[in-house]
Design an enzyme around this catalytic site. Structure first.
Site, PDB file in Angstrom:
ATOM      1  N   CYS A 231      -9.338  -0.915  -5.841  1.00  0.00           N
ATOM      2  CA  CYS A 231      -8.676  -0.023  -6.349  1.00  0.00           C
ATOM      3  C   CYS A 231      -9.122   0.463  -7.660  1.00  0.00           C
ATOM      4  O   CYS A 231      -8.510   1.533  -8.243  1.00  0.00           O
ATOM      5  CB  CYS A 231      -7.056  -0.370  -6.364  1.00  0.00           C
ATOM      6  SG  CYS A 231      -7.097  -1.731  -7.769  1.00  0.00           S
TER       7      CYS A 231
ATOM      8  N   TYR B 123      -6.662 -12.856  -2.671  1.00  0.00           N
ATOM      9  CA  TYR B 123      -5.524 -12.090  -2.903  1.00  0.00           C
ATOM     10  C   TYR B 123      -5.028 -11.164  -1.836  1.00  0.00           C
ATOM     11  O   TYR B 123      -4.970 -10.144  -1.454  1.00  0.00           O
ATOM     12  CB  TYR B 123      -6.449 -10.889  -3.720  1.00  0.00           C
ATOM     13  CG  TYR B 123      -7.120 -11.301  -5.017  1.00  0.00           C
ATOM     14  CD1 TYR B 123      -6.910 -11.546  -6.016  1.00  0.00           C
ATOM     15  CD2 TYR B 123      -8.769 -11.485  -4.579  1.00  0.00           C
ATOM     16  CE1 TYR B 123      -8.011 -12.179  -7.071  1.00  0.00           C
ATOM     17  CE2 TYR B 123      -9.637 -11.769  -5.683  1.00  0.00           C
ATOM     18  CZ  TYR B 123      -9.164 -12.111  -6.839  1.00  0.00           C
ATOM     19  OH  TYR B 123     -10.120 -12.458  -7.675  1.00  0.00           O
TER      20      TYR B 123
ATOM     21  N   GLN C 118       1.082  -1.162  -0.076  1.00  0.00           N
ATOM     22  CA  GLN C 118      -0.115   0.021  -0.314  1.00  0.00           C
ATOM     23  C   GLN C 118       0.990   1.130  -0.057  1.00  0.00           C
ATOM     24  O   GLN C 118       1.756   1.216   0.980  1.00  0.00           O
ATOM     25  CB  GLN C 118      -0.993   0.174   1.355  1.00  0.00           C
ATOM     26  CG  GLN C 118      -1.871  -0.917   1.400  1.00  0.00           C
ATOM     27  CD  GLN C 118      -3.113  -1.152   0.289  1.00  0.00           C
ATOM     28  OE1 GLN C 118      -3.256   0.024  -0.330  1.00  0.00           O
ATOM     29  NE2 GLN C 118      -3.898  -1.924   0.112  1.00  0.00           N
TER      30      GLN C 118
ATOM     31  N   ASN D 207      -1.241  -8.209   4.690  1.00  0.00           N
ATOM     32  CA  ASN D 207      -1.651  -6.832   5.360  1.00  0.00           C
ATOM     33  C   ASN D 207      -2.917  -7.083   6.035  1.00  0.00           C
ATOM     34  O   ASN D 207      -2.801  -6.731   7.341  1.00  0.00           O
ATOM     35  CB  ASN D 207      -1.708  -5.852   4.107  1.00  0.00           C
ATOM     36  CG  ASN D 207      -2.002  -4.554   4.618  1.00  0.00           C
ATOM     37  OD1 ASN D 207      -1.355  -3.843   5.398  1.00  0.00           O
ATOM     38  ND2 ASN D 207      -3.016  -3.740   3.957  1.00  0.00           N
TER      39      ASN D 207
ATOM     40  N   GLU E 161      -9.771   4.574  -4.170  1.00  0.00           N
ATOM     41  CA  GLU E 161      -9.678   3.245  -3.137  1.00  0.00           C
ATOM     42  C   GLU E 161     -11.144   3.186  -2.436  1.00  0.00           C
ATOM     43  O   GLU E 161     -11.537   4.279  -1.816  1.00  0.00           O
ATOM     44  CB  GLU E 161      -8.557   3.265  -2.298  1.00  0.00           C
ATOM     45  CG  GLU E 161      -8.382   1.887  -1.964  1.00  0.00           C
ATOM     46  CD  GLU E 161      -7.183   0.957  -2.731  1.00  0.00           C
ATOM     47  OE1 GLU E 161      -6.773  -0.089  -2.473  1.00  0.00           O
ATOM     48  OE2 GLU E 161      -6.567   1.781  -3.830  1.00  0.00           O
TER      49      GLU E 161
ATOM     50  N   GLU F 261      -3.036 -16.380  -1.968  1.00  0.00           N
ATOM     51  CA  GLU F 261      -2.147 -15.432  -2.623  1.00  0.00           C
ATOM     52  C   GLU F 261      -1.415 -16.333  -3.599  1.00  0.00           C
ATOM     53  O   GLU F 261      -0.585 -17.218  -3.332  1.00  0.00           O
ATOM     54  CB  GLU F 261      -1.210 -14.549  -1.658  1.00  0.00           C
ATOM     55  CG  GLU F 261      -0.204 -13.769  -2.586  1.00  0.00           C
ATOM     56  CD  GLU F 261      -0.836 -12.661  -3.456  1.00  0.00           C
ATOM     57  OE1 GLU F 261      -0.139 -12.539  -4.600  1.00  0.00           O
ATOM     58  OE2 GLU F 261      -1.724 -12.002  -3.099  1.00  0.00           O
TER      59      GLU F 261
ATOM     60  N   ASP G 121      -9.500  -8.616  -2.074  1.00  0.00           N
ATOM     61  CA  ASP G 121      -8.956  -6.966  -2.573  1.00  0.00           C
ATOM     62  C   ASP G 121      -8.364  -7.519  -3.818  1.00  0.00           C
ATOM     63  O   ASP G 121      -6.971  -7.658  -3.976  1.00  0.00           O
ATOM     64  CB  ASP G 121      -7.896  -6.627  -1.311  1.00  0.00           C
ATOM     65  CG  ASP G 121      -7.205  -5.531  -1.780  1.00  0.00           C
ATOM     66  OD1 ASP G 121      -7.629  -4.876  -2.624  1.00  0.00           O
ATOM     67  OD2 ASP G 121      -6.113  -4.987  -0.826  1.00  0.00           O
TER      68      ASP G 121
END
Length: 365
Positions: free
Chosen positions: A323, A217, A189, A222, A357, A238, A298
């Protein structure tokens, strides 16, 4: 980038315009009032990339301004963190008189942290030799008197790490501090203070959750790491190996004991859940033992594939960070058939741009 638009005195007005645009774009979904999370108006980006221009003995950073349709010299850069701006000046002063370090240098990338570490990547149109390594090590030693710095050299099919190729960020999220390994050339980020607000919002909207969480994802973990406190267990996927490796490091350093990371794509996981395919990577993991009432996504800018959207509709609650409002809007056309938006947020990761975002919580109708 439109450099002329970067005026802190106009920031509030620009953010208001974004909010209005977002509300209008999603009005058809009867969303609740948008929760707006502002950025710092200056020095908010933890990473930045600059091209390097050689002009006789001079050497300087530049960026391309899409409005001027020309390059613009950047001795300093308002969006970049204060640490990057300090390093920009110190580094260019070191590079100018050093033939070995500046020869065919065409780009410099910076990755900084709120915790004070900075990573500098020097990119070249030539192969790097022992002399470069010696000069770069001496440069690192000199800069280390002022900065917690690591230096990487990159050329075609070549990467030289003088020490390590990552930084460790520390983020104060509510009453906890989370530590995150951030690897050079991997996604992180960019706006750390807004990232903190995103984590706090996600924690808030999943308070008092029942059962387990499935996350697709997950990157370097995070969100997974911060959200683990609200669930019995978290299962996260991921695809990128560097991100998975960083996530495993982050799980350990943050003492998270209820989070399992699987290296596979969202599409592959959807097939596994639908019993369409079996995967060796899932050996020893009992997917049926998870009681996931909430799914968190995400995704990249392209949004979510149809099979994964169908998978998501099987969960009571969907937490979606996007995003790209356009692909979020497209995905909501399907998700809105079974779920209703009950929380709606705008996170201003990128001031002075059209980028937005967004975050939505959807609950089954």
């Amino acid at each position: 980038m439109n450099l002329a638009a970067m005026d802190p005195t106009t920031y509030d007005a620009q953010l208001t315009a974004k909010r209005i645009k977002l509300e209008q774009a999603f009005a058809q979904f009867e969303t609740p009032s948008v929760e707006v999370f502002a950025s710092e108006p200056a020095h908010y980006r933890m990473r930045a990339e600059f091209r390097v221009w050689h002009e006789g003995d001079d050497l300087y950073y530049y960026m391309f301004d899409k409005v001027l349709n020309d390059k613009v010299r950047c001795d300093q850069y308002l969006p970049a963190s204060a640490l990057i701006n300090q390093m920009m000046a110190a580094l260019i002063a070191e590079l100018k008189p050093n033939h070995s370090l500046r020869h065919k240098l065409f780009q410099v990338d910076f990755l900084s942290t709120l915790s004070g570490e900075i990573l500098v990547s020097l990119l070249y149109h030539r192969q790097l030799d022992d002399q470069w390594r010696t000069e770069a090590a001496a440069l690192k030693a000199r800069l280390s008197s002022q900065f917690k710095v690591n230096i990487i050299g990159r050329a075609r099919k070549q990467k030289i790490d003088l020490d390590k190729d990552f930084v460790v960020e520390s983020l104060q999220v509510n009453d906890k501090v989370f530590h995150y390994k951030q690897i050079e050339n991997s996604f992180t980020q960019p706006n750390a203070k807004v990232a903190i607000k995103m984590l706090e919002w996600a924690i808030d909207v999943t308070q008092n959750s029942q059962g387990d969480l499935l996350e697709l994802y997950c990157g370097n973990g995070n969100f997974s790491i911060a959200l683990a406190q609200n669930f019995n267990r978290v299962l996260a996927t991921e695809l990128a190996k560097p991100s998975v490796d960083a996530a495993q490091y982050n799980i350990e350093v943050n003492n998270i004991d209820n989070l399992q990371i699987i290296r596979m794509s969202a599409e592959e996981f959807s097939d596994a859940m639908a019993k369409k395919r079996s995967f060796r990577r899932l050996e020893g993991i009992d997917l049926d033992s998870y009681v996931c009432n909430t799914i968190f996504v995400d995704p990249p800018r392209a949004g979510i594939d149809p099979a994964t959207l169908e998978l998501m509709q099987g969960y009571e609650r969907i937490l979606y960070i996007s995003c790209n409002p356009d692909t979020l809007k497209d995905n909501l056309q399907q998700l809105n058939q079974t779920h209703k938006v009950t929380r709606f947020a705008l996170f201003d990761q990128f001031p002075y741009t059209d980028h937005m975002e967004t975050g939505v919580l959807l609950e089954r109708r």
